[in-house]
Scaffold this motif. Sequence first.
Motif, PDB file in Angstrom:
ATOM      1  N   SER A  76      52.634  60.986  64.205  1.00 31.25           N
ATOM      2  CA  SER A  76      51.456  60.889  63.358  1.00 31.25           C
ATOM      3  C   SER A  76      50.221  61.505  63.998  1.00 31.25           C
ATOM      4  N   ILE A  77      50.160  61.564  65.318  1.00 30.83           N
ATOM      5  CA  ILE A  77      49.029  62.208  65.984  1.00 30.83           C
ATOM      6  C   ILE A  77      48.986  63.686  65.614  1.00 30.83           C
ATOM      7  N   THR A  78      50.140  64.254  65.342  1.00 35.06           N
ATOM      8  CA  THR A  78      50.221  65.660  64.927  1.00 35.06           C
ATOM      9  C   THR A  78      50.135  65.827  63.416  1.00 35.06           C
ATOM     10  N   GLY A  79      50.645  64.838  62.673  1.00 36.88           N
ATOM     11  CA  GLY A  79      50.813  65.067  61.243  1.00 36.88           C
ATOM     12  C   GLY A  79      50.028  64.217  60.283  1.00 36.88           C
ATOM     13  N   ASN A  80      49.446  63.108  60.705  1.00 30.14           N
ATOM     14  CA  ASN A  80      48.831  62.194  59.743  1.00 30.14           C
ATOM     15  C   ASN A  80      47.422  61.767  60.137  1.00 30.14           C
ATOM     16  N   PRO A  81      46.392  62.574  59.932  1.00 29.46           N
ATOM     17  CA  PRO A  81      46.468  63.901  59.337  1.00 29.46           C
ATOM     18  C   PRO A  81      46.583  65.035  60.350  1.00 29.46           C
ATOM     19  N   TYR A 110      42.515  77.567  57.849  1.00 27.29           N
ATOM     20  CA  TYR A 110      42.858  76.933  59.116  1.00 27.29           C
ATOM     21  C   TYR A 110      43.823  75.760  58.958  1.00 27.29           C
ATOM     22  N   ASP A 111      44.076  75.335  57.751  1.00 19.95           N
ATOM     23  CA  ASP A 111      45.028  74.242  57.513  1.00 19.95           C
ATOM     24  C   ASP A 111      46.407  74.831  57.275  1.00 19.95           C
ATOM     25  N   TRP A 112      47.321  74.587  58.205  1.00 20.70           N
ATOM     26  CA  TRP A 112      48.642  75.202  58.162  1.00 20.70           C
ATOM     27  C   TRP A 112      49.725  74.127  58.076  1.00 20.70           C
ATOM     28  N   PRO A 113      50.941  74.516  57.668  1.00 25.05           N
ATOM     29  CA  PRO A 113      52.085  73.597  57.761  1.00 25.05           C
ATOM     30  C   PRO A 113      52.346  73.203  59.217  1.00 25.05           C
ATOM     31  N   HIS A 114      53.142  72.175  59.409  1.00 27.14           N
ATOM     32  CA  HIS A 114      53.344  71.614  60.742  1.00 27.14           C
ATOM     33  C   HIS A 114      54.658  70.835  60.769  1.00 27.14           C
ATOM     34  N   GLU A 115      54.953  70.229  61.932  1.00 26.02           N
ATOM     35  CA  GLU A 115      56.160  69.410  62.080  1.00 26.02           C
ATOM     36  C   GLU A 115      55.785  68.068  62.699  1.00 26.02           C
ATOM     37  N   GLY A 116      54.765  67.431  62.122  1.00 27.70           N
ATOM     38  CA  GLY A 116      54.347  66.104  62.560  1.00 27.70           C
ATOM     39  C   GLY A 116      54.939  65.043  61.648  1.00 27.70           C
ATOM     40  N   HIS A 117      55.670  64.092  62.219  1.00 31.72           N
ATOM     41  CA  HIS A 117      56.370  63.066  61.443  1.00 31.72           C
ATOM     42  C   HIS A 117      55.939  61.689  61.930  1.00 31.72           C
ATOM     43  N   GLY A 118      55.163  60.991  61.119  1.00 28.95           N
ATOM     44  CA  GLY A 118      54.658  59.687  61.501  1.00 28.95           C
ATOM     45  C   GLY A 118      55.764  58.707  61.850  1.00 28.95           C
ATOM     46  N   VAL A 129      44.913  54.601  69.829  1.00 30.21           N
ATOM     47  CA  VAL A 129      46.040  55.538  69.833  1.00 30.21           C
ATOM     48  C   VAL A 129      45.730  56.788  68.997  1.00 30.21           C
ATOM     49  N   HIS A 130      45.331  56.603  67.753  1.00 34.63           N
ATOM     50  CA  HIS A 130      45.177  57.726  66.818  1.00 34.63           C
ATOM     51  C   HIS A 130      43.776  58.320  66.902  1.00 34.63           C
ATOM     52  N   PRO A 131      43.677  59.641  67.062  1.00 38.66           N
ATOM     53  CA  PRO A 131      42.373  60.262  67.303  1.00 38.66           C
ATOM     54  C   PRO A 131      41.434  60.203  66.103  1.00 38.66           C
ATOM     55  N   ASN A 132      40.151  60.046  66.399  1.00 37.83           N
ATOM     56  CA  ASN A 132      39.099  60.230  65.401  1.00 37.83           C
ATOM     57  C   ASN A 132      38.620  61.678  65.482  1.00 37.83           C
TER      58      ASN A 132
END
Length: 264
Positions: free
Chosen positions: A39-44, A86-94, A231-234
């Motif tokens: 989720s750090i990579t994908g949400n959001p 700048y918003d691209w697809p990714h492989e972040g899975h919460g 844990v999750h970045p602001n």
Amino acid sequence: MVATIRLLSGLVGSLSFLSLASAEPQVRDDVRIMALGDSITGNPGCWRALLSRKLNATNITPPLPYSQIRFVGTQSRTYCGYGSAYDWPHEGHGGYLATDIAQDTVPILGSPVSQPLLQSWLTAPGVAPVDIILMHLGTNDIWQNRTAIQIINAYGQLLDQMRAVNPNIRLLVAQILPMEPANCPECAAKVRMLNRYISIWAQYVTRQQSPVVAVDLYSGFNATRYTTDGVHPNARGDEAIATGWVGAVIRSVRDVLAQRDVRV
């Protein structure tokens, strides 16, 4: 240290599956980057858009050919408000664990044979071929009481799977962000231990053809000020993560292009 080296020596075993890399080299001018994580990579995961914007900055000398850089993945862009460019697809899975991704398999369409889950992402239409992977995994593993040794062994399996798809893959592996959630007082020390292993592991498994580089996202990251929950970045955390990645990504993009004899 001896015990650590013995541990790492078991991580580079022979692959139990056939290489998916094409025997015919592909001639192309784009550089494909996959952000792989939870989720750090994908949400959001808004640090991804900030990183993309930094790669297009005018103060990079010499400038990168930003039009040739493409972030890829099977997960849809998250629209963080920094512009669609700048918003691209990714492989972040919460919620995903490195140890689970390394073990999970999925059936190959129209075949009784299965393949590793990661390989299905790397070979998906519109994704392949991936040149560079930015991997931040291990946070959920620590939360689920996986040991540093288990996580590092999972990294080794994931790297084998990456190289089976592309023998020239470049892996930038994060020394993961601090964890200071209220319900896990032991997490902070576990992260520090894992990050020490990550640095040693990256040096051990790197190859000239397929470099593995540890990227320090831990140092200077204040979990109290830069996260919403320890844990999750602001927004400040997203900026710190993008800044932490950018130097290593720039060097890797240049190396990929140089490998193709493209002058940058």
